[in-house]
Write a protein that holds these residues in place. Structure first.
Motif, PDB file in Angstrom:
ATOM      1  N   ARG A 311     -32.047 -15.278   3.765  1.00  0.00           N
ATOM      2  CA  ARG A 311     -33.379 -15.508   3.208  1.00  0.00           C
ATOM      3  C   ARG A 311     -33.505 -14.691   1.939  1.00  0.00           C
ATOM      4  NH1 ARG A 311     -37.797 -14.823   7.497  1.00  0.00           N
ATOM      5  NH2 ARG A 311     -36.991 -16.894   8.038  1.00  0.00           N
ATOM      6  N   LEU A 312     -33.947 -15.335   0.877  1.00  0.00           N
ATOM      7  CA  LEU A 312     -34.121 -14.669  -0.406  1.00  0.00           C
ATOM      8  C   LEU A 312     -35.203 -15.413  -1.180  1.00  0.00           C
ATOM      9  CD1 LEU A 312     -31.229 -15.724  -2.782  1.00  0.00           C
ATOM     10  CD2 LEU A 312     -31.195 -16.383  -0.388  1.00  0.00           C
ATOM     11  N   PRO A 313     -35.677 -14.841  -2.271  1.00  0.00           N
ATOM     12  CA  PRO A 313     -36.750 -15.507  -3.025  1.00  0.00           C
ATOM     13  C   PRO A 313     -36.356 -16.912  -3.461  1.00  0.00           C
ATOM     14  CG  PRO A 313     -36.523 -13.240  -3.733  1.00  0.00           C
ATOM     15  CD  PRO A 313     -35.375 -13.496  -2.809  1.00  0.00           C
ATOM     16  N   HIS A 314     -37.293 -17.842  -3.327  1.00  0.00           N
ATOM     17  CA  HIS A 314     -37.024 -19.248  -3.609  1.00  0.00           C
ATOM     18  C   HIS A 314     -36.519 -19.455  -5.030  1.00  0.00           C
ATOM     19  CE1 HIS A 314     -38.075 -23.415  -4.719  1.00  0.00           C
ATOM     20  NE2 HIS A 314     -37.803 -23.694  -3.447  1.00  0.00           N
ATOM     21  N   GLU A 315     -37.149 -18.832  -6.002  1.00  0.00           N
ATOM     22  CA  GLU A 315     -36.747 -19.045  -7.396  1.00  0.00           C
ATOM     23  C   GLU A 315     -35.350 -18.511  -7.667  1.00  0.00           C
ATOM     24  OE1 GLU A 315     -38.151 -20.901  -9.708  1.00  0.00           O
ATOM     25  OE2 GLU A 315     -39.450 -21.468  -8.042  1.00  0.00           O
ATOM     26  N   VAL A 316     -34.967 -17.446  -6.973  1.00  0.00           N
ATOM     27  CA  VAL A 316     -33.599 -16.943  -7.121  1.00  0.00           C
ATOM     28  C   VAL A 316     -32.605 -17.999  -6.634  1.00  0.00           C
ATOM     29  CG1 VAL A 316     -31.944 -15.216  -6.313  1.00  0.00           C
ATOM     30  CG2 VAL A 316     -34.258 -14.526  -6.960  1.00  0.00           C
ATOM     31  N   SER A 317     -32.900 -18.611  -5.487  1.00  0.00           N
ATOM     32  CA  SER A 317     -32.014 -19.653  -4.973  1.00  0.00           C
ATOM     33  C   SER A 317     -31.916 -20.836  -5.929  1.00  0.00           C
ATOM     34  CB  SER A 317     -32.512 -20.137  -3.605  1.00  0.00           C
ATOM     35  OG  SER A 317     -32.363 -19.135  -2.637  1.00  0.00           O
ATOM     36  N   VAL A 318     -33.038 -21.235  -6.494  1.00  0.00           N
ATOM     37  CA  VAL A 318     -33.033 -22.368  -7.415  1.00  0.00           C
ATOM     38  C   VAL A 318     -32.146 -22.079  -8.624  1.00  0.00           C
ATOM     39  CG1 VAL A 318     -34.460 -23.731  -8.995  1.00  0.00           C
ATOM     40  CG2 VAL A 318     -35.276 -23.235  -6.676  1.00  0.00           C
ATOM     41  N   ARG A 319     -32.271 -20.878  -9.175  1.00  0.00           N
ATOM     42  CA  ARG A 319     -31.426 -20.528 -10.330  1.00  0.00           C
ATOM     43  C   ARG A 319     -29.958 -20.408  -9.914  1.00  0.00           C
ATOM     44  NH1 ARG A 319     -35.586 -16.715 -11.252  1.00  0.00           N
ATOM     45  NH2 ARG A 319     -34.174 -15.000 -10.705  1.00  0.00           N
ATOM     46  N   LEU A 320     -29.719 -19.834  -8.748  1.00  0.00           N
ATOM     47  CA  LEU A 320     -28.343 -19.666  -8.284  1.00  0.00           C
ATOM     48  C   LEU A 320     -27.679 -21.010  -8.014  1.00  0.00           C
ATOM     49  CD1 LEU A 320     -26.319 -17.424  -7.565  1.00  0.00           C
ATOM     50  CD2 LEU A 320     -27.245 -17.437  -5.238  1.00  0.00           C
ATOM     51  N   GLN A 321     -28.466 -21.988  -7.585  1.00  0.00           N
ATOM     52  CA  GLN A 321     -27.921 -23.322  -7.337  1.00  0.00           C
ATOM     53  C   GLN A 321     -27.432 -24.003  -8.610  1.00  0.00           C
ATOM     54  OE1 GLN A 321     -31.263 -25.040  -5.199  1.00  0.00           O
ATOM     55  NE2 GLN A 321     -30.109 -25.068  -3.290  1.00  0.00           N
ATOM     56  N   ARG A 322     -27.913 -23.569  -9.757  1.00  0.00           N
ATOM     57  CA  ARG A 322     -27.404 -24.122 -11.010  1.00  0.00           C
ATOM     58  C   ARG A 322     -25.997 -23.619 -11.305  1.00  0.00           C
ATOM     59  NH1 ARG A 322     -32.769 -22.249 -13.358  1.00  0.00           N
ATOM     60  NH2 ARG A 322     -34.250 -23.903 -12.800  1.00  0.00           N
ATOM     61  N   ARG A 323     -25.602 -22.542 -10.644  1.00  0.00           N
ATOM     62  CA  ARG A 323     -24.281 -21.955 -10.866  1.00  0.00           C
ATOM     63  C   ARG A 323     -23.306 -22.279  -9.734  1.00  0.00           C
ATOM     64  NH1 ARG A 323     -25.920 -15.813 -12.702  1.00  0.00           N
ATOM     65  NH2 ARG A 323     -23.655 -15.704 -13.085  1.00  0.00           N
ATOM     66  N   PHE A 324     -23.839 -22.396  -8.502  1.00  0.00           N
ATOM     67  CA  PHE A 324     -23.026 -22.720  -7.323  1.00  0.00           C
ATOM     68  C   PHE A 324     -23.826 -23.662  -6.431  1.00  0.00           C
ATOM     69  CE2 PHE A 324     -21.534 -18.547  -8.657  1.00  0.00           C
ATOM     70  CZ  PHE A 324     -20.152 -18.615  -8.492  1.00  0.00           C
ATOM     71  N   PHE A 326     -25.195 -25.018  -3.071  1.00  0.00           N
ATOM     72  CA  PHE A 326     -25.456 -24.699  -1.674  1.00  0.00           C
ATOM     73  C   PHE A 326     -26.788 -25.322  -1.306  1.00  0.00           C
ATOM     74  CE2 PHE A 326     -27.177 -21.116  -4.110  1.00  0.00           C
ATOM     75  CZ  PHE A 326     -28.445 -20.949  -3.570  1.00  0.00           C
ATOM     76  N   TYR A 327     -27.092 -25.317  -0.022  1.00  0.00           N
ATOM     77  CA  TYR A 327     -28.279 -26.011   0.462  1.00  0.00           C
ATOM     78  C   TYR A 327     -29.332 -25.040   0.985  1.00  0.00           C
ATOM     79  CZ  TYR A 327     -25.577 -30.359   0.416  1.00  0.00           C
ATOM     80  OH  TYR A 327     -24.823 -31.441   0.036  1.00  0.00           O
ATOM     81  N   PHE A 328     -30.588 -25.435   0.813  1.00  0.00           N
ATOM     82  CA  PHE A 328     -31.656 -24.782   1.550  1.00  0.00           C
ATOM     83  C   PHE A 328     -31.554 -25.210   3.019  1.00  0.00           C
ATOM     84  CE2 PHE A 328     -33.759 -24.323  -2.617  1.00  0.00           C
ATOM     85  CZ  PHE A 328     -34.228 -23.014  -2.502  1.00  0.00           C
ATOM     86  N   TRP A 329     -31.819 -24.285   3.920  1.00  0.00           N
ATOM     87  CA  TRP A 329     -31.905 -24.609   5.342  1.00  0.00           C
ATOM     88  C   TRP A 329     -33.366 -24.835   5.730  1.00  0.00           C
ATOM     89  CZ3 TRP A 329     -28.406 -26.179   8.651  1.00  0.00           C
ATOM     90  CH2 TRP A 329     -28.677 -26.151  10.012  1.00  0.00           C
ATOM     91  N   ASP A 330     -34.232 -23.938   5.255  1.00  0.00           N
ATOM     92  CA  ASP A 330     -35.679 -24.072   5.414  1.00  0.00           C
ATOM     93  C   ASP A 330     -36.286 -23.631   4.088  1.00  0.00           C
ATOM     94  OD1 ASP A 330     -38.395 -23.853   5.916  1.00  0.00           O
ATOM     95  OD2 ASP A 330     -38.148 -22.907   7.879  1.00  0.00           O
ATOM     96  N   GLU A 331     -36.530 -24.603   3.218  1.00  0.00           N
ATOM     97  CA  GLU A 331     -36.929 -24.269   1.854  1.00  0.00           C
ATOM     98  C   GLU A 331     -38.266 -23.549   1.819  1.00  0.00           C
ATOM     99  OE1 GLU A 331     -36.991 -26.296  -2.607  1.00  0.00           O
ATOM    100  OE2 GLU A 331     -36.606 -27.526  -0.831  1.00  0.00           O
ATOM    101  N   ALA A 332     -39.187 -23.913   2.694  1.00  0.00           N
ATOM    102  CA  ALA A 332     -40.503 -23.272   2.699  1.00  0.00           C
ATOM    103  C   ALA A 332     -40.397 -21.786   3.016  1.00  0.00           C
ATOM    104  CB  ALA A 332     -41.415 -23.959   3.714  1.00  0.00           C
ATOM    105  N   ALA A 333     -39.446 -21.429   3.881  1.00  0.00           N
ATOM    106  CA  ALA A 333     -39.264 -20.027   4.245  1.00  0.00           C
ATOM    107  C   ALA A 333     -38.326 -19.290   3.302  1.00  0.00           C
ATOM    108  CB  ALA A 333     -38.725 -19.934   5.674  1.00  0.00           C
ATOM    109  N   GLY A 334     -37.629 -20.028   2.431  1.00  0.00           N
ATOM    110  CA  GLY A 334     -36.644 -19.413   1.546  1.00  0.00           C
ATOM    111  C   GLY A 334     -35.287 -19.231   2.187  1.00  0.00           C
ATOM    112  N   ASP A 335     -35.035 -19.935   3.309  1.00  0.00           N
ATOM    113  CA  ASP A 335     -33.777 -19.789   4.032  1.00  0.00           C
ATOM    114  C   ASP A 335     -32.715 -20.714   3.435  1.00  0.00           C
ATOM    115  OD1 ASP A 335     -35.364 -18.199   5.583  1.00  0.00           O
ATOM    116  OD2 ASP A 335     -35.314 -19.492   7.358  1.00  0.00           O
ATOM    117  N   VAL A 336     -31.509 -20.176   3.278  1.00  0.00           N
ATOM    118  CA  VAL A 336     -30.404 -20.942   2.717  1.00  0.00           C
ATOM    119  C   VAL A 336     -29.190 -20.830   3.638  1.00  0.00           C
ATOM    120  CG1 VAL A 336     -31.175 -20.631   0.328  1.00  0.00           C
ATOM    121  CG2 VAL A 336     -29.589 -18.979   1.341  1.00  0.00           C
TER     122      VAL A 336
END
Length: 364
Positions: A311-324, A326-336
């Motif tokens: 679990r990490l901040p949603h916006e961090v995951s969105v930016r990180l997904q542009r580089r690698f 991966f999938y959200f598991w529970d996007e509302a909770a920030g789980d990946v």
């Protein structure tokens, strides 16, 4: 004269359409085929072999399966995991039957309703904290066998390892099997990542399958280095009905079955299955170790196989997904979910961890 420009402009040979340097952590399905698997496919090519499973490779595969799952094991190669699960569950149930499974089970969440739409099965789901069923959790749905208004619980389906990356111990599976059998139910094990579970436990696969009384498993190969294909492995022949007919009816009977069977043989005849699984598990541990010290990142479940849930901040995951990828598991909770594969390298992991640290630092 007819316009032949489409012929002139047609490609003359297959070309590479992707960058093999692109890496990700979305799924172990993203990885290619292991070189030893590709070599096995070439070995099986050439000449004529009888179709629909009467070939030499499928015959030899049965002996390989016996070495892992005992002398009564019979393997039915199929095209994919969903087909394997649906066909196996149909063979274990009557038309009025139901299957008890975890709420997070692949058959419930990720198979597009195929068990219910194509297999005609009712899934009776149970919420679990870690993806694992227990006898007590099973009993939430194990009732009403004589009630004609309710689908009859006939099968307990567990996943090893689970969709949350956790691993059942052999004792936990034995307790489930004994509990199910005492109530007249059969046990199916979805083994899409069965090799990762065996590598994590450091035991042979038979230790938590036929040795503890599991009736049928679906053996996964695609997530562990195969090009395509899985197998339904019947451990208890008295538990199933008309498997070969159901395989055909379910559109899972390969005409050139030797090319599925030889991949399974290459995986299982020696230790390729275990080498691949140990490596992907080790890369997941390396990834988890690398991100544990990053402030603002929480590891959600025990890292026991080749998956890391965080679990990490949603916006961090969105930016990180542009580089690698991966999938959200529970996007509302920030789980990946981050998955490692047989071909994940230490550099892949270290680069991802560094990118995560950079994106987390940019968030502050």
């Amino acid at each position: 004269m007819a316009d032949a420009s489409h012929v002139k402009n047609a490609p003359t040979a297959a070309r590479r359409h992707h960058d093999p340097g692109v890496r990700g952590f979305a799924s172990d399905n993203y990885a290619g085929a292991h070189p030893e698997i590709l070599a096995a496919l070439a070995l099986a090519n050439g000449g004529h072999q009888v179709a629909y499973g009467e070939d030499e490779y499928t015959g030899h595969l049965q002996r390989v399966m016996h070495s892992h799952f005992g002398p009564t094991a019979e393997a039915f190669p199929v095209f994919n995991g969903t087909g394997a699960n649906v066909t196996a569950l149909q063979a274990l149930t009557d038309r009025w039957g139901a299957v008890i499974c975890a709420e997070t089970a692949h058959i419930n969440v990720d198979e597009g309703g195929a068990p219910e739409r194509m297999g005609g099965l009712k899934l009776l789901t149970v919420p679990t904290p870690d993806g694992k069923l227990t006898p007590e959790l099973i009993d939430r749905q194990a009732w009403g066998w004589e009630d004609e208004h309710r689908a009859m619980p006939q099968v307990v389906s567990i996943t090893q390892n689970t969709e949350l990356g956790t691993v059942y111990t052999p004792a936990e599976i034995r307790a489930i099997v004994d509990h199910a059998h005492e109530r007249g139910m059969k046990v199916h094990l979805d083994g899409a990542r069965i090799a990762n579970a065996a590598a994590s436990l450091d035991v042979p696969m038979r230790t938590f399958t036929n040795a503890v009384g599991v009736d049928v498993i679906t053996f996964g190969g695609t997530k562990n280095g195969m090009l395509f294909g899985e197998a339904i492995v019947v451990l208890n022949p008295d538990a199933v009905s008309h498997m070969k007919h159901l395989r055909k009816l379910s559109m899972q009977l390969a005409s050139k079955m030797r090319f599925v069977s030889v991949q399974l043989e290459a995986l299982l005849a020696r230790d390729l299955w275990l080498r691949n699984a140990r490596h992907s598990n080790a890369m997941a541990r390396r990834l988890a170790d690398g991100v544990r010290g990053v402030d603002g990142v929480e590891i959600l479940h025990a890292v026991q196989a080749n998956a890391v849930f965080a679990r990490l901040p949603h916006e961090v995951s969105v930016r990180l997904q542009r580089r690698f990828r991966f999938y959200f598991w529970d996007e509302a909770a920030g789980d990946v979910r981050w998955m490692c594969s047989f071909d994940t390298t230490e550099d892949d992991v270290d680069s991802f961890v560094q990118a995560l640290k950079e994106e987390m630092a940019a968030e502050r």
